[in-house]
Scaffold this active site. Structure first.
Site, PDB file in Angstrom:
ATOM      1  N   GLU A   1       0.900  -1.148  -0.156  1.00 13.91           N
ATOM      2  CA  GLU A   1      -0.014   0.061  -0.012  1.00 13.91           C
ATOM      3  C   GLU A   1       0.925   1.117   0.016  1.00 13.91           C
ATOM      4  OE1 GLU A   1      -1.393   3.389   1.061  1.00 13.91           O
ATOM      5  OE2 GLU A   1      -2.008   2.581   3.000  1.00 13.91           O
TER       6      GLU A   1
ATOM      7  N   CYS B   1      -2.674   8.354   3.793  1.00 11.81           N
ATOM      8  CA  CYS B   1      -2.587   7.789   2.201  1.00 11.81           C
ATOM      9  C   CYS B   1      -3.983   8.171   1.588  1.00 11.81           C
ATOM     10  CB  CYS B   1      -2.282   6.437   2.223  1.00 11.81           C
ATOM     11  SG  CYS B   1      -0.902   5.995   2.860  1.00 11.81           S
TER      12      CYS B   1
END
Length: 452
Positions: A227, A261
């Site tokens: 990720e 994020c």
């Protein structure tokens, strides 16, 4: 020697010794030994310990929150909420793991054929500082409930959080070696990935780190989940509820001091409402309070001075490329790595504020001609982690959400992670999924068994 630093005061917190190669070898042995016993334990036994772990997280949320805030600077209320969210994911997998991993009977010409899900073995997790507990528990809860074990290499900014997590697993009753935290450097992490005792790797971090870890895992023929961040589009259409879109948009941009994020980063505004949205958004950003994260504030400091300097450099390059600094945009005087809520207007494709991820409280406002152009702009990025669409027409919102290339798109809500929904990205945002059924299947072997 790694040293943790309080980003609000710039004072050193603690020094840590990097593990020796012998320490790493011993930890890998402990993980391998623990796995052989843990994988044979009953789901009920694992679930009981996982629920105790959830209780410890919930009961200790205030102290854990203070630890997170001290090490990386997020507002205390958000840190306490993070600890409680970790308790939630522990209870989620304690309840659902056995069902997610139950044998699946398949109809074939065999007397009996089925798919069995079995843990692969020890997993190395390389985790970032921005959500120091949640990022780690996102992998640890499903891995441990599946019968696997974990070794955490945490970011240098939050080594105290890593140590405390390992203590919590032990206090909950998990055996030695089921969850370990190691202070190791990049070379040692590469050695661990190559070691036969590590069977899988997961990383949350930068694109650069992801390429390195993905390459190392590939060379070792081991599965990995990456990720790697995003540049999420927050699409506001002409028929949107502007009150909700402004309020939620500000939260979506500055949550976790803007260091998320899945924070909204590119605000793509349909032309008829662009001016009104911009005016109201700037007013709300200017009303935010910035200060000591232990107090009742909206934003605390960034994690360190290097991060702040990088954001300032991106803002300056965006201005040189034609963006207007509507508010903020300058490093303040004083102690602590603070950065003001910043809004960049007149952002276009090709600008650093459009093409790059800005990992701080900086919003980039982009004008779209219509809804189709908004989708085009949302997709004009190599990232693909999350995004949102704002419209009073839910059917239209769902249609546009299907057209946006991303791991997740929310309609009339900010992007968020939820234990019952798979989380992950596409493109340079990475691959693989955490959470939900997909998350517990990430590091298990789907074994076909045929009986005649």
């Amino acid at each position: 020697m790694p040293t943790t630093v309080n980003p609000a005061t710039e004072a050193e917190i603690a020094h840590y010794e990097t593990a020796s190669d012998a320490d790493l070898d011993a930890a890998l042995d402990r993980a391998a030994d623990a796995f052989e016993a843990h994988r044979r334990s009953a789901f009920g036994q694992r679930a009981e310990a996982m629920r105790r772990l959830a209780d410890l997280l919930e009961d200790g949320a205030d102290a854990l929150g203070r630890l997170m805030t001290t090490e990386m600077g997020k507002p205390l209320d958000q840190a306490v909420a993070e600890a409680k969210k970790c308790a939630w994911v522990c209870r989620y997998y304690a309840e659902h793991a056995e069902r997610f991993l139950a044998d699946e009977v398949r109809e074939t010409e065999a007397s009996r054929s089925f798919v069995a899900y079995e843990p692969l073995g020890p997993v190395l997790a390389i985790m970032p500082w921005n959500f120091p507990f949640w990022q780690a528990f996102r992998f640890a809860a499903p891995t441990v409930m599946a019968g696997g074990v974990g070794i955490l290499k945490h970011a240098e900014a939050v080594l105290g959080c890593g140590d405390r997590m390992a203590e919590l697993f032990a206090e909950a009753g998990f055996a030695e070696g089921v969850f370990q935290h190691l202070v190791i450097d990049h070379d040692q992490a590469a050695d661990a990935i190559a070691d036969d005792r590590i069977r899988a790797v997961t990383l949350t971090g930068s694109e650069t780190a992801g390429r390195a870890v993905g390459k190392a895992a590939g060379e070792a023929l081991k599965p990995s989940v990456l990720e790697l961040g995003g540049s999420d589009a927050f699409v506001v259409l002409a028929d949107a509820d502007l009150d909700a879109a402004v309020e939620t948009g500000v939260t979506a941009r500055v949550q976790n001091n803007g260091q998320s994020c899945i924070a909204a980063k590119r605000f793509i505004l349909e032309k008829p409402i662009a001016e009104a949205y911009t005016r109201r958004f700037v007013e709300r950003m200017e009303a935010l309070t910035v200060g000591d994260p232990m107090c009742d504030v909206d934003l605390g400091p960034l994690v360190n001075g290097k991060a702040r300097e990088g954001i300032q450099e991106q803002v300056e390059r965006a201005a040189e490329a034609g963006a207007d600094i509507l508010t903020g945009g300058a490093i303040p005087d004083g102690t602590g790595f603070y950065y003001p809520p910043t809004v960049l207007g007149n952002v276009t494709e090709g600008s650093p504020a459009f093409d790059e991820e800005i990992f701080g409280p900086v919003a980039s406002l982009v004008t779209a001609e219509d809804a189709d152009d908004a989708v085009r702009l949302a997709n004009a990025t190599p990232f693909g982690l999350g995004g949102s669409v704002w419209t009073r027409d839910a059917a239209k919102g769902e249609r546009l959400a299907r057209e946006i290339r991303s791991g997740a798109v929310f309609v009339n809500e900010m992007t968020k992670s939820h234990p019952n929904l798979p989380f992950g990205g596409i493109g340079v945002s990475g691959y693989g999924r955490e959470l939900a059924r997909q998350g517990i299947h990430a590091f298990v072997n789907a074994k076909t068994i045929w009986v005649d």
